[in-house]
Scaffold this motif. Structure first.
Motif, mmCIF file in Angstrom:
data_model
loop_
_atom_site.group_PDB
_atom_site.id
_atom_site.type_symbol
_atom_site.label_atom_id
_atom_site.label_comp_id
_atom_site.label_asym_id
_atom_site.label_seq_id
_atom_site.Cartn_x
_atom_site.Cartn_y
_atom_site.Cartn_z
ATOM 1 N N PHE A 173 65.509 89.515 -71.038
ATOM 2 C CA PHE A 173 66.677 88.878 -70.443
ATOM 3 C C PHE A 173 67.700 89.923 -70.012
ATOM 4 O O PHE A 173 68.276 89.858 -68.921
ATOM 5 C CB PHE A 173 67.291 87.911 -71.455
ATOM 6 C CG PHE A 173 68.632 87.356 -71.068
ATOM 7 C CD1 PHE A 173 68.734 86.244 -70.241
ATOM 8 C CD2 PHE A 173 69.810 87.940 -71.533
ATOM 9 C CE1 PHE A 173 69.968 85.725 -69.885
ATOM 10 C CE2 PHE A 173 71.050 87.428 -71.185
ATOM 11 C CZ PHE A 173 71.129 86.310 -70.354
ATOM 12 N N VAL A 176 67.902 91.815 -66.539
ATOM 13 C CA VAL A 176 68.262 91.186 -65.258
ATOM 14 C C VAL A 176 69.716 90.717 -65.222
ATOM 15 O O VAL A 176 70.163 90.216 -64.190
ATOM 16 C CB VAL A 176 67.343 89.979 -64.963
ATOM 17 C CG1 VAL A 176 65.906 90.437 -64.809
ATOM 18 C CG2 VAL A 176 67.448 88.912 -66.051
ATOM 19 N N LYS A 344 71.320 81.233 -67.590
ATOM 20 C CA LYS A 344 71.370 82.567 -67.007
ATOM 21 C C LYS A 344 70.007 83.246 -66.955
ATOM 22 O O LYS A 344 69.869 84.326 -66.377
ATOM 23 C CB LYS A 344 72.350 83.454 -67.797
ATOM 24 C CG LYS A 344 73.818 83.065 -67.617
ATOM 25 C CD LYS A 344 74.715 83.994 -68.415
ATOM 26 C CE LYS A 344 76.185 83.664 -68.210
ATOM 27 N NZ LYS A 344 76.633 83.969 -66.834
ATOM 28 N N PHE A 345 68.971 82.650 -67.568
ATOM 29 C CA PHE A 345 67.645 83.253 -67.541
ATOM 30 C C PHE A 345 67.091 83.213 -66.113
ATOM 31 O O PHE A 345 67.434 82.304 -65.339
ATOM 32 C CB PHE A 345 66.702 82.517 -68.500
ATOM 33 C CG PHE A 345 66.814 82.986 -69.926
ATOM 34 C CD1 PHE A 345 65.871 83.853 -70.463
ATOM 35 C CD2 PHE A 345 67.870 82.574 -70.727
ATOM 36 C CE1 PHE A 345 65.969 84.290 -71.773
ATOM 37 C CE2 PHE A 345 67.982 83.006 -72.039
ATOM 38 C CZ PHE A 345 67.025 83.867 -72.564
ATOM 39 N N PRO A 346 66.252 84.185 -65.750
ATOM 40 C CA PRO A 346 65.735 84.237 -64.375
ATOM 41 C C PRO A 346 65.077 82.931 -63.933
ATOM 42 O O PRO A 346 65.291 82.475 -62.825
ATOM 43 C CB PRO A 346 64.716 85.388 -64.427
ATOM 44 C CG PRO A 346 65.186 86.251 -65.558
ATOM 45 C CD PRO A 346 65.783 85.320 -66.568
ATOM 46 N N ASP A 347 64.260 82.354 -64.794
ATOM 47 C CA ASP A 347 63.617 81.076 -64.468
ATOM 48 C C ASP A 347 64.204 80.021 -65.402
ATOM 49 O O ASP A 347 63.514 79.446 -66.238
ATOM 50 C CB ASP A 347 62.100 81.186 -64.635
ATOM 51 C CG ASP A 347 61.382 79.962 -64.085
ATOM 52 O OD1 ASP A 347 62.003 79.228 -63.291
ATOM 53 O OD2 ASP A 347 60.221 79.735 -64.467
ATOM 54 N N LYS A 351 68.263 74.535 -64.642
ATOM 55 C CA LYS A 351 68.908 75.020 -63.410
ATOM 56 C C LYS A 351 70.076 74.129 -63.004
ATOM 57 O O LYS A 351 71.145 74.591 -62.651
ATOM 58 C CB LYS A 351 67.886 75.064 -62.271
ATOM 59 C CG LYS A 351 66.859 76.191 -62.383
ATOM 60 C CD LYS A 351 65.992 76.233 -61.144
ATOM 61 C CE LYS A 351 65.011 77.404 -61.176
ATOM 62 N NZ LYS A 351 63.980 77.240 -62.204
#
Length: 459
Positions: A173, A176, A344-347, A351
């Motif tokens: 995490f 990124v 805040k995680f990429p995937d 969302k």
């Protein structure tokens, strides 16, 4: 104050009710201080109704024995308005029935996010038909957690901030995030580490194996070969246990559920087919169960897969003012840090923050499946996905016309959950050919409507 006139049948319906978790009778002679206990208890639970001026069924004589006029209730109202002012949580009105000549004070209490004290400064909680005093720190802390005033996600756990900062989950995490800071400093700044110790939120989000420290933070998946109630005889194999940090837990659980469901056969016209549920509906409900559950409750999230439904149970009651009736419209995060940082995680599994259940409902409708059922059971929240088809579009339109004089394309799309105007037009054509509906004459094309036809079914 408002006086509502009711007829005898409505009054008798009130008298026929029994005292319960959501309902209570009080004599007009009750001391205001004692009445304040009941208002505190209902306000601190899920709300309910109290009728002042109706005697207990065990009392001899007339039960409807209210106030002679509004002024006679002044001493009661003064206390209530002082401690429990009318507004979004408390609502008061008098009710009057010509067959029962006196005024009964109706007190309606709504679920809310506050803690209410009686006239002595004590806190009560409604449980069943009792108002129980919350006279210890532990009881009041549990109430604060249930209300969402406090969150267990802020509690420290047996893991140092340094250990958390070196986990694989956090490093993946951390690579990124922008702007970047020294790892331990970043964890402290985000309030997921306190005094060099990780918190529950930090553990759930970034530990490689949170369940090693917080054992009841896993997800149990059980498959039952039945459409009825689960039994040991219908349990297939041993329940699976899914572990890992929040984003891993969500992904692995959804994968396992989909894999299990696709092995369930269902008979179609063309033979046996796999059961289908929308993956995004499963994803959104599992995400909600992980990020909104109460981690202070010593229980896992439980998924039970049946032949005709999936049940997902998340520990902890709905917080604050959220109820099963308003859950699609209201927003309240019990675990605000978990919700915010998961996003805040990429995937990110969440969302569209706050839209999870709405997305699940829409996904079920797009597959023409019935809406999920949300209920509160055993101090937790149960969401049930049923493999039951909505009424066929034609039947949904027929049902609408049973209680309405006409239907148009817009209304038909709303009741059939079909998004395409052209699909609905084709359905209308078939129904007109069959004589079930007919076009309303004299309308312009822009105002086209349909009414019952000569062959409209009588029942």
């Amino acid at each position: 104050m408002q006086i509502s006139e009711i007829d005898k049948s409505d009054a008798d319906d009130i008298l026929a009710r029994s005292e319960s978790h959501f309902f209570d009778f009080k004599s007009k002679r009750i001391q205001p201080a004692k009445l304040s206990r009941s208002l505190s208890a209902f306000g601190n639970a899920e709300g309910g109704e109290i009728y002042v001026g109706i005697e207990d069924p065990s009392v001899s004589g007339p039960r409807w024995d209210g106030f002679v006029d509004e002024e006679a209730a002044n001493s009661v109202l003064a206390v209530l308005q002082d401690l429990f002012p009318s507004g979004e949580t408390f609502s008061y009105r008098f009710i009057r029935c010509v067959d029962y000549p006196s005024l009964v004070l109706s007190c309606e209490v709504f679920k809310n996010q506050f803690i209410w004290k009686d006239s002595q400064g004590d806190v009560y909680l409604r449980r069943g038909a009792q108002s129980l005093k919350q006279d210890s720190f532990e009881k009041q802390e549990r109430l604060r957690l249930n209300k969402g005033i406090a969150s267990y996600e802020d509690s420290k756990v047996d893991m140092t901030a340094e250990e958390l900062a070196t986990s694989e989950a956090f490093l993946g995490f951390y690579g990124v995030i922008v702007p970047r800071a020294e790892p331990v400093s970043w964890l402290k700044k985000q309030k997921v580490a306190r005094e060099d110790q990780a918190t529950v939120a930090g553990l759930i989000l970034f530990a490689d194996e949170p369940q090693a420290v917080l054992p009841k933070a896993a997800i149990k998946i059980s498959r039952y070969r039945t459409s009825d109630e689960p039994t040991r005889a219908t349990l297939e194999g041993q329940p699976s246990t899914i572990e890992g940090c929040a984003v891993v837990l969500i992904k692995d659980t959804v994968d396992r559920i989909v894999e299990t469901v696709e092995r369930i056969p269902v008979m179609k016209n063309s033979g046996l087919k796999s059961v289908q549920y929308p993956r995004n509906a499963i994803h959104e409900i599992i995400t909600n169960a992980v990020i909104h559950r109460d981690y202070s409750v010593n229980d896992d999230v439980h998924v039970r897969i049946f032949d005709n439904r999936i049940e997902i149970y998340s520990p902890g009651p709905l917080p604050a003012h959220v109820t099963v009736e308003n859950i699609l419209d209201e927003r309240f995060a019990r675990n605000q840090k978990i919700v915010r940082l998961t996003n805040k995680f990429p995937d990110a599994p969440n969302k569209d923050v706050g839209e999870g259940l709405n997305t699940a409902f829409q996904a079920m409708r797009e597959l023409q499946l019935k809406d999920p059922i949300v209920s509160q059971v055993n101090n937790g929240v149960l969401v049930t996905l049923r493999h039951e088809k909505l009424a066929e579009p034609e039947q949904a339109i027929i049902n609408y016309l049973r209680t309405n004089d006409e239907v148009n394309n817009s209304k038909a799309r709303a009741v059939t959950f079909i998004g395409s105007e052209n699909k609905v037009k084709n359905i209308f054509r078939k129904m007109m050919t069959a004589g079930i509906i007919e076009r309303i004459p004299g309308r312009s094309q822009a105002k086209t409507g349909y009414m019952k036809g000569p062959n409209f079914p009588s029942s």
